[in-house]
Design a protein around this motif. Structure first.
Motif, PDB file in Angstrom:
ATOM      1  N   UNK A 445       0.831  -1.206   0.000  1.00  0.00           N
ATOM      2  CA  UNK A 445       0.000   0.000   0.000  1.00  0.00           C
ATOM      3  C   UNK A 445       0.865   1.255   0.000  1.00  0.00           C
ATOM      4  N   UNK A 446       0.647   2.192  -0.942  1.00  0.00           N
ATOM      5  CA  UNK A 446       1.362   3.475  -0.876  1.00  0.00           C
ATOM      6  C   UNK A 446       0.989   4.224   0.402  1.00  0.00           C
ATOM      7  N   UNK A 447       1.973   4.876   1.014  1.00  0.00           N
ATOM      8  CA  UNK A 447       1.709   5.574   2.269  1.00  0.00           C
ATOM      9  C   UNK A 447       2.580   6.825   2.340  1.00  0.00           C
ATOM     10  N   UNK A 448       2.055   7.940   2.865  1.00  0.00           N
ATOM     11  CA  UNK A 448       2.857   9.167   2.958  1.00  0.00           C
ATOM     12  C   UNK A 448       4.057   8.975   3.892  1.00  0.00           C
ATOM     13  N   UNK A 449       5.088   9.835   3.761  1.00  0.00           N
ATOM     14  CA  UNK A 449       6.222   9.776   4.683  1.00  0.00           C
ATOM     15  C   UNK A 449       5.780  10.100   6.103  1.00  0.00           C
ATOM     16  N   UNK A 450       6.636   9.791   7.055  1.00  0.00           N
ATOM     17  CA  UNK A 450       6.257   9.903   8.464  1.00  0.00           C
ATOM     18  C   UNK A 450       5.850  11.322   8.855  1.00  0.00           C
ATOM     19  N   UNK A 451       6.566  12.310   8.365  1.00  0.00           N
ATOM     20  CA  UNK A 451       6.210  13.672   8.764  1.00  0.00           C
ATOM     21  C   UNK A 451       4.795  14.031   8.299  1.00  0.00           C
ATOM     22  N   UNK A 452       4.391  13.491   7.135  1.00  0.00           N
ATOM     23  CA  UNK A 452       3.035  13.751   6.643  1.00  0.00           C
ATOM     24  C   UNK A 452       2.006  12.971   7.461  1.00  0.00           C
ATOM     25  N   UNK A 453       2.337  11.750   7.865  1.00  0.00           N
ATOM     26  CA  UNK A 453       1.427  10.976   8.713  1.00  0.00           C
ATOM     27  C   UNK A 453       1.237  11.656  10.060  1.00  0.00           C
ATOM     28  N   UNK A 454       2.306  12.228  10.598  1.00  0.00           N
ATOM     29  CA  UNK A 454       2.193  12.946  11.868  1.00  0.00           C
ATOM     30  C   UNK A 454       1.334  14.200  11.717  1.00  0.00           C
ATOM     31  N   UNK A 455       1.444  14.863  10.568  1.00  0.00           N
ATOM     32  CA  UNK A 455       0.589  16.026  10.304  1.00  0.00           C
ATOM     33  C   UNK A 455      -0.872  15.611  10.218  1.00  0.00           C
ATOM     34  N   UNK A 456      -1.123  14.496   9.548  1.00  0.00           N
ATOM     35  CA  UNK A 456      -2.491  13.969   9.449  1.00  0.00           C
ATOM     36  C   UNK A 456      -3.032  13.675  10.844  1.00  0.00           C
TER      37      UNK A 456
END
Length: 484
Positions: A445-456
């Protein structure tokens, strides 16, 4: 069946010069088959409209062709193929059930094709690679894994329909075409990875046509299965694959809109999962979950092998047990008082190697159907004590297949929100046709980088129970910023 044969002989006069008798034989045979016999041979006889759709995928040829109907049943597929082929074509049919083989012989006599009906097992009958067209609707039963010999080596298979398709492709002459009515499950999952690798190496995938409903195609047989029509040819891969998504049994595929795609644009990951759509542009630049240092594992407790450690009330040193029911909307809960399942296990669980460490995870239900609002159903689990997860749940962590390492809570929230998005739901529907949500597929599954996941996670606190619309809005904004 004897009475059915007599009825067929009487009907032949009424149906001279038409395909009506062919459909009548099929319908009467289906009604006469006992439940036990259907179960034994997986006899889901092809309806006339589906047979016509399948045959329409063959390339028109003005020359006589050699046809193989593998697992022929009453012969409706072979008959439709023969009627649409040039004068002088010949037909060989293989059917294991002697009574159905006799009906297939009647079917082929009626349509006036030169034919031979072999009563035997399609996996052991000797078939030379001489056929121009092979058509089949094989049984869909799971089997103990076997390896089939081919010109390019042995192919491991764990389902009868895959085994039949291997035999069908091996029976084609170079340039020959095969059309199969099969489940879509071969397109994803680890079990079918060797089969996919072999198929892509020896064939051109020419047409993929997936039915929109899991029941309309075999409505009179009560089959609930995501079915597709697959056309392959024995040659190097063509430049495009024609993809029909959401077809209905009455559609005329010759006049049905479809998309043409490059095969490589439909493949995902090292196990070569085959999608039915080119990936959304917002996901194209993202790494996979596995590439991001995350991992998906399956819950370690198989309940029926561990009945002796299940507890229906807490005791000293008892550990929480999470079932799919505990994995609620976005956040897991424990104990679940309304559940009939035991909510704890005793300390002997440590000796069974099923206990997971304290921390945060994203749980994902392993089973969901096409009809559900979401195929991927994630829940945040943050536990302050060691716990156990049932085998019907997957869980996301940052360890390996051998070593579970929990996520930081904020990262677990971001992963959970990402997996609850419409983008992920659409992605999974395009790669999976089974009711299982496989850990193997989720790792791709494609997934955003960690900094983007933390922003989400910061924008979508789990405690607020954000709506799907709000989740999609925030995630789209984050992805658009990443792609600038």
């Amino acid at each position: 069946m004897t009475n059915l044969m007599n009825a067929v002989l009487q009907l032949k006069v009424q149906y001279i010069g038409s395909m009506g008798l062919v459909a009548e034989i099929r319908d009467a045979a289906l009604a006469a088959l006992s439940v036990d016999r259907k179960t034994e041979f997986e006899q889901y006889l092809t309806p006339e409209n589906v047979a016509r759709q399948a045959v329409s995928l063959f390339t028109p040829d003005a020359n006589p062709v050699r046809i193989l109907d593998l697992g022929a049943g009453t012969g409706i597929l072979g008959a439709e193929t023969a009627v649409s082929s040039a004068q002088g074509s010949s037909l060989t049919a293989v059917e294991i059930d002697g009574q159905l083989a006799a009906l297939a012989d009647q079917t082929f006599e009626h349509v006036g094709v030169t034919h031979q009906v072999v009563c035997g097992d399609a996996l052991s009958v000797l078939l030379e690679p001489v056929f121009d067209r092979v058509i089949l609707n094989p049984p869909y039963k799971k089997i103990t894994p076997i390896s089939l010999a081919t010109e390019s080596g042995y192919v491991p298979v764990s389902n009868l329909y895959a085994a039949f398709l291997v035999r069908a492709v091996c029976a084609l002459r170079p340039g020959g075409e095969c059309v199969a009515i099969i489940p879509r499950s071969w397109m994803n999952g680890e079990y079918f990875a060797p089969f996919r690798k072999w198929l892509f190496s020896v064939c051109s995938i020419d047409v993929i046509a997936v039915y929109g409903s899991r029941q309309d195609h075999f409505k009179d047989s009560s089959v609930l299965q995501e079915i597709m029509l697959l056309k392959v040819s024995k040659r190097r891969q063509c430049s495009v694959v024609s993809v029909y998504n959401g077809i209905a049994p009455l559609d005329d595929l010759r006049n049905k809109g479809h998309r043409d795609a490059i095969l490589d644009d439909l493949l995902v990951g090292s196990s070569r999962i085959l999608r039915i759509q080119v990936q959304d542009a917002l996901l194209a630049s993202l790494p996979t979950l596995a590439e991001s240092g995350l991992w998906v594992s399956t819950g370690k407790l198989v309940w029926f092998r561990n009945r002796d450690i299940l507890l229906d009330r807490p005791a000293r040193d008892a550990l929480p047990l999470y079932w799919p029911d505990n994995a609620g909307l976005l956040e897991a809960s424990h104990p679940l008082m309304s559940s009939r399942r035991e909510q704890w296990v005793d300390e002997k669980a440590y000796g069974r190697h099923v206990v997971l460490p304290v921390g945060s995870y994203c749980l994902v239900n392993r089973f969901s159907s096409k009809e559900q609002a979401r195929r991927v159903m994630p829940s945040l689990l943050s536990s302050t004590v060691p716990f156990v997860v049932d085998n019907k749940l997957n869980y996301v962590h940052q360890g390996t297949s051998r070593n579970t390492i929990p996520l930081d809570r904020e990262l677990a929230v971001g992963v959970t929100m990402w997996m609850s998005s419409s983008l992920v739901d659409a992605w999974y529907r395009q790669v999976s046709g089974s009711t299982q949500v496989n850990a193997t597929d989720l790792r791709e599954l494609p997934i955003p980088p960690r900094h983007a996941l933390l922003e989400i996670a910061r924008c979508l606190p789990v405690k607020d129970k954000p709506s799907h619309e709000n989740v999609d809005r925030v995630i789209t904004t984050v992805l658009e910023r990443l792609n600038r």
